[in-house]
Design a protein around this motif. Structure first.
Motif, PDB file in Angstrom:
ATOM      1  N   VAL A   1       0.846  -1.202   0.000  1.00  0.00           N
ATOM      2  CA  VAL A   1       0.000   0.000   0.000  1.00  0.00           C
ATOM      3  C   VAL A   1       0.876   1.244   0.000  1.00  0.00           C
ATOM      4  CG1 VAL A   1      -1.738   1.301   1.270  1.00  0.00           C
ATOM      5  CG2 VAL A   1      -1.890  -1.194   1.153  1.00  0.00           C
ATOM      6  N   ARG A   2       1.890   1.239   0.814  1.00  0.00           N
ATOM      7  CA  ARG A   2       2.764   2.412   0.936  1.00  0.00           C
ATOM      8  C   ARG A   2       3.493   2.725  -0.362  1.00  0.00           C
ATOM      9  NH1 ARG A   2       3.309   4.246   6.051  1.00  0.00           N
ATOM     10  NH2 ARG A   2       2.864   2.862   7.824  1.00  0.00           N
ATOM     11  N   ASN A   3       3.879   1.682  -1.112  1.00  0.00           N
ATOM     12  CA  ASN A   3       4.632   1.935  -2.349  1.00  0.00           C
ATOM     13  C   ASN A   3       3.768   1.973  -3.595  1.00  0.00           C
ATOM     14  OD1 ASN A   3       4.183  -0.755  -3.210  1.00  0.00           O
ATOM     15  ND2 ASN A   3       6.064  -1.486  -2.234  1.00  0.00           N
ATOM     16  N   GLY A   4       2.447   1.906  -3.418  1.00  0.00           N
ATOM     17  CA  GLY A   4       1.539   2.077  -4.534  1.00  0.00           C
ATOM     18  C   GLY A   4       1.191   0.832  -5.312  1.00  0.00           C
ATOM     19  N   GLU A   5       1.656  -0.341  -4.872  1.00  0.00           N
ATOM     20  CA  GLU A   5       1.294  -1.586  -5.557  1.00  0.00           C
ATOM     21  C   GLU A   5      -0.170  -1.938  -5.341  1.00  0.00           C
ATOM     22  OE1 GLU A   5       4.176  -5.039  -5.588  1.00  0.00           O
ATOM     23  OE2 GLU A   5       5.022  -3.826  -3.955  1.00  0.00           O
ATOM     24  N   ALA A   6      -0.701  -1.598  -4.175  1.00  0.00           N
ATOM     25  CA  ALA A   6      -2.086  -1.925  -3.829  1.00  0.00           C
ATOM     26  C   ALA A   6      -2.799  -0.668  -3.352  1.00  0.00           C
ATOM     27  CB  ALA A   6      -2.119  -2.998  -2.742  1.00  0.00           C
ATOM     28  N   ASP A   7      -4.112  -0.644  -3.568  1.00  0.00           N
ATOM     29  CA  ASP A   7      -4.914   0.496  -3.115  1.00  0.00           C
ATOM     30  C   ASP A   7      -5.201   0.421  -1.625  1.00  0.00           C
ATOM     31  OD1 ASP A   7      -5.361   1.679  -5.773  1.00  0.00           O
ATOM     32  OD2 ASP A   7      -6.490  -0.161  -6.156  1.00  0.00           O
ATOM     33  N   ALA A   8      -5.304  -0.800  -1.102  1.00  0.00           N
ATOM     34  CA  ALA A   8      -5.638  -0.987   0.310  1.00  0.00           C
ATOM     35  C   ALA A   8      -5.123  -2.341   0.767  1.00  0.00           C
ATOM     36  CB  ALA A   8      -7.150  -0.886   0.532  1.00  0.00           C
ATOM     37  N   VAL A   9      -5.090  -2.522   2.070  1.00  0.00           N
ATOM     38  CA  VAL A   9      -4.743  -3.809   2.665  1.00  0.00           C
ATOM     39  C   VAL A   9      -5.912  -4.244   3.534  1.00  0.00           C
ATOM     40  CG1 VAL A   9      -3.537  -2.629   4.552  1.00  0.00           C
ATOM     41  CG2 VAL A   9      -3.133  -5.065   4.179  1.00  0.00           C
ATOM     42  N   LEU A  10      -6.199  -5.535   3.533  1.00  0.00           N
ATOM     43  CA  LEU A  10      -7.210  -6.106   4.415  1.00  0.00           C
ATOM     44  C   LEU A  10      -6.514  -7.062   5.370  1.00  0.00           C
ATOM     45  CD1 LEU A  10     -10.202  -6.459   5.236  1.00  0.00           C
ATOM     46  CD2 LEU A  10     -10.337  -8.333   3.571  1.00  0.00           C
ATOM     47  N   SER A  11      -6.676  -6.806   6.679  1.00  0.00           N
ATOM     48  CA  SER A  11      -6.021  -7.636   7.679  1.00  0.00           C
ATOM     49  C   SER A  11      -6.807  -7.561   8.973  1.00  0.00           C
ATOM     50  CB  SER A  11      -4.582  -7.162   7.902  1.00  0.00           C
ATOM     51  OG  SER A  11      -3.871  -8.055   8.733  1.00  0.00           O
TER      52      SER A  11
ATOM     53  N   ASP B   1       0.495   4.926  14.241  1.00  0.00           N
ATOM     54  CA  ASP B   1       1.883   5.393  14.192  1.00  0.00           C
ATOM     55  C   ASP B   1       2.278   5.986  12.847  1.00  0.00           C
ATOM     56  OD1 ASP B   1       2.103   4.492  16.783  1.00  0.00           O
ATOM     57  OD2 ASP B   1       3.125   2.611  16.254  1.00  0.00           O
ATOM     58  N   SER B   2       1.335   6.064  11.905  1.00  0.00           N
ATOM     59  CA  SER B   2       1.666   6.543  10.549  1.00  0.00           C
ATOM     60  C   SER B   2       1.592   8.060  10.414  1.00  0.00           C
ATOM     61  CB  SER B   2       0.728   5.893   9.527  1.00  0.00           C
ATOM     62  OG  SER B   2      -0.592   6.421   9.635  1.00  0.00           O
ATOM     63  N   ASN B   3       1.246   8.759  11.501  1.00  0.00           N
ATOM     64  CA  ASN B   3       1.116  10.227  11.459  1.00  0.00           C
ATOM     65  C   ASN B   3       0.113  10.687  10.406  1.00  0.00           C
ATOM     66  OD1 ASN B   3       3.105  10.717  13.508  1.00  0.00           O
ATOM     67  ND2 ASN B   3       4.708  10.312  11.987  1.00  0.00           N
ATOM     68  N   GLY B   4      -0.945   9.922  10.249  1.00  0.00           N
ATOM     69  CA  GLY B   4      -2.000  10.293   9.315  1.00  0.00           C
ATOM     70  C   GLY B   4      -1.799   9.825   7.895  1.00  0.00           C
ATOM     71  N   ASP B   5      -0.674   9.168   7.608  1.00  0.00           N
ATOM     72  CA  ASP B   5      -0.439   8.687   6.244  1.00  0.00           C
ATOM     73  C   ASP B   5      -1.386   7.559   5.869  1.00  0.00           C
ATOM     74  OD1 ASP B   5       1.587  10.495   5.863  1.00  0.00           O
ATOM     75  OD2 ASP B   5       3.192   9.084   6.355  1.00  0.00           O
ATOM     76  N   MET B   6      -1.716   6.700   6.848  1.00  0.00           N
ATOM     77  CA  MET B   6      -2.641   5.598   6.587  1.00  0.00           C
ATOM     78  C   MET B   6      -3.918   5.819   7.382  1.00  0.00           C
ATOM     79  SD  MET B   6      -0.379   2.093   6.313  1.00  0.00           S
ATOM     80  CE  MET B   6      -1.718   1.306   5.403  1.00  0.00           C
ATOM     81  N   VAL B   7      -5.038   5.427   6.776  1.00  0.00           N
ATOM     82  CA  VAL B   7      -6.343   5.587   7.421  1.00  0.00           C
ATOM     83  C   VAL B   7      -7.148   4.317   7.212  1.00  0.00           C
ATOM     84  CG1 VAL B   7      -6.411   8.096   7.154  1.00  0.00           C
ATOM     85  CG2 VAL B   7      -7.326   6.632   5.330  1.00  0.00           C
ATOM     86  N   PHE B   8      -8.078   4.071   8.132  1.00  0.00           N
ATOM     87  CA  PHE B   8      -9.029   2.989   7.935  1.00  0.00           C
ATOM     88  C   PHE B   8     -10.097   3.445   6.953  1.00  0.00           C
ATOM     89  CE2 PHE B   8      -7.447   1.628  12.177  1.00  0.00           C
ATOM     90  CZ  PHE B   8      -7.069   0.341  11.824  1.00  0.00           C
ATOM     91  N   VAL B   9     -10.500   2.546   6.071  1.00  0.00           N
ATOM     92  CA  VAL B   9     -11.523   2.876   5.073  1.00  0.00           C
ATOM     93  C   VAL B   9     -12.573   1.775   5.038  1.00  0.00           C
ATOM     94  CG1 VAL B   9      -9.999   4.267   3.633  1.00  0.00           C
ATOM     95  CG2 VAL B   9     -10.139   1.815   3.227  1.00  0.00           C
ATOM     96  N   GLY B  10     -13.782   2.126   4.651  1.00  0.00           N
ATOM     97  CA  GLY B  10     -14.857   1.144   4.558  1.00  0.00           C
ATOM     98  C   GLY B  10     -15.285   0.641   5.925  1.00  0.00           C
ATOM     99  N   ASP B  11     -16.065  -0.413   5.892  1.00  0.00           N
ATOM    100  CA  ASP B  11     -16.595  -1.000   7.127  1.00  0.00           C
ATOM    101  C   ASP B  11     -15.725  -2.160   7.590  1.00  0.00           C
ATOM    102  OD1 ASP B  11     -18.823   0.708   7.077  1.00  0.00           O
ATOM    103  OD2 ASP B  11     -19.911  -0.660   5.728  1.00  0.00           O
ATOM    104  N   ASP B  12     -15.686  -2.369   8.904  1.00  0.00           N
ATOM    105  CA  ASP B  12     -15.046  -3.570   9.435  1.00  0.00           C
ATOM    106  C   ASP B  12     -15.832  -4.796   8.987  1.00  0.00           C
ATOM    107  OD1 ASP B  12     -13.302  -1.879  10.696  1.00  0.00           O
ATOM    108  OD2 ASP B  12     -14.097  -2.206  12.718  1.00  0.00           O
ATOM    109  N   ILE B  13     -15.124  -5.914   8.840  1.00  0.00           N
ATOM    110  CA  ILE B  13     -15.750  -7.149   8.357  1.00  0.00           C
ATOM    111  C   ILE B  13     -15.490  -8.263   9.364  1.00  0.00           C
ATOM    112  CG2 ILE B  13     -15.867  -8.817   6.470  1.00  0.00           C
ATOM    113  CD1 ILE B  13     -14.595  -6.671   4.685  1.00  0.00           C
TER     114      ILE B  13
END
Length: 240
Positions: free
Chosen positions: A158-168, A179-191
């Protein structure tokens, strides 16, 4: 001579009992806060502390073994260790190959994280670790699955642009997002996925599985399991 032979027999029996009282626990060592390798090169985290306590209650000695995630079940089946304690969700597919204890965490939500809140989760590229319930879920959506062997690689994609998002697992992503200082955010609904996390055993080891199942139940009964969940996974993590 008879005394010597008797001593050898006693030693052999003692060795046999010692071997029977030792359990080799297989983990990945790359999935904090569940399991990771600390600065001393030792397995650490929620499952290390949990596993050591379970062994104590089962009256067995622990030996910790690390193994890559993508071969962790095959190497259990082939006898490289006796049990898996590695953030493994209980699923019907896995239950066809191994037997699980009861869960030692309730079903925990999975979550998407990205560099932007407006990413396309339905038609974009989503990274997940190979052989996980998250990877299986992505294949049921319109997104393109990009698989990696370790969880850190999914975040790096995700950080290097290979993927739009990560699911984990959200428990894994929370500290990374915070710890990303706002660089990463949660998106969509939890599953909600899976039936919680449990220990996996060979189907030929029901007695050993039963000992650890009872130990897990005893930790649920006296509240110590919830204490570990809060300590390692946080106040907001589901507990018993």
């Amino acid at each position: 001579m008879k005394k010597f032979m008797l001593s050898v027999a006693v030693l052999a029996m003692s060795t046999s009992f010692a071997m029977a009282d030792t359990v080799r626990l297989g983990t990945e060592g790359a999935y904090p806060p569940y399991n990771f390798i600390n600065d001393n090169g030792e397995v650490d985290g929620f499952e290390r502390e949990l596993g050591d306590e379970l062994c104590k209650r089962a009256e067995m000695d622990c030996e910790w073994v690390t193994n890559d995630w993508d071969s962790i079940i095959p190497n259990l089946v082939s006898g490289n260790y006796d049990a898996i304690i590695a953030g493994m969700s209980i699923t019907p597919e896995r239950q066809e190959v191994v037997d699980f204890t009861q869960n030692y965490t309730p079903p925990s939500p999975s979550a998407f994280a990205a560099l932007s809140a407006d990413v396309d989760l339905d038609g974009g590229v989503v990274a997940a670790q190979t052989g996980t319930i998250q990877a299986a879920h992505i294949t049921t959506t319109g997104a393109t699955l990009l698989e990696f062997s370790t969880p850190d690689e999914t975040v790096a994609a995700v950080r290097n642009g290979e993927a739009d998002a990560v699911l984990s697992d959200k428990d894994f992503l929370i500290p990374l997002v915070e710890d990303s200082n706002g660089d990463m955010v949660f998106v969509g609904d939890d599953i909600p996925l899976g039936g919680g996390i449990g220990m996996a055993f060979r189907k030929s080891d029901p007695e050993m599985r039963g000992k650890f199942d009872a130990a897990i139940q005893s930790m649920k009964d006296d509240g110590t399991l919830n204490e570990l969940i809060i300590k390692w996974l946080g106040e907001d993590s589901p507990r018993f």
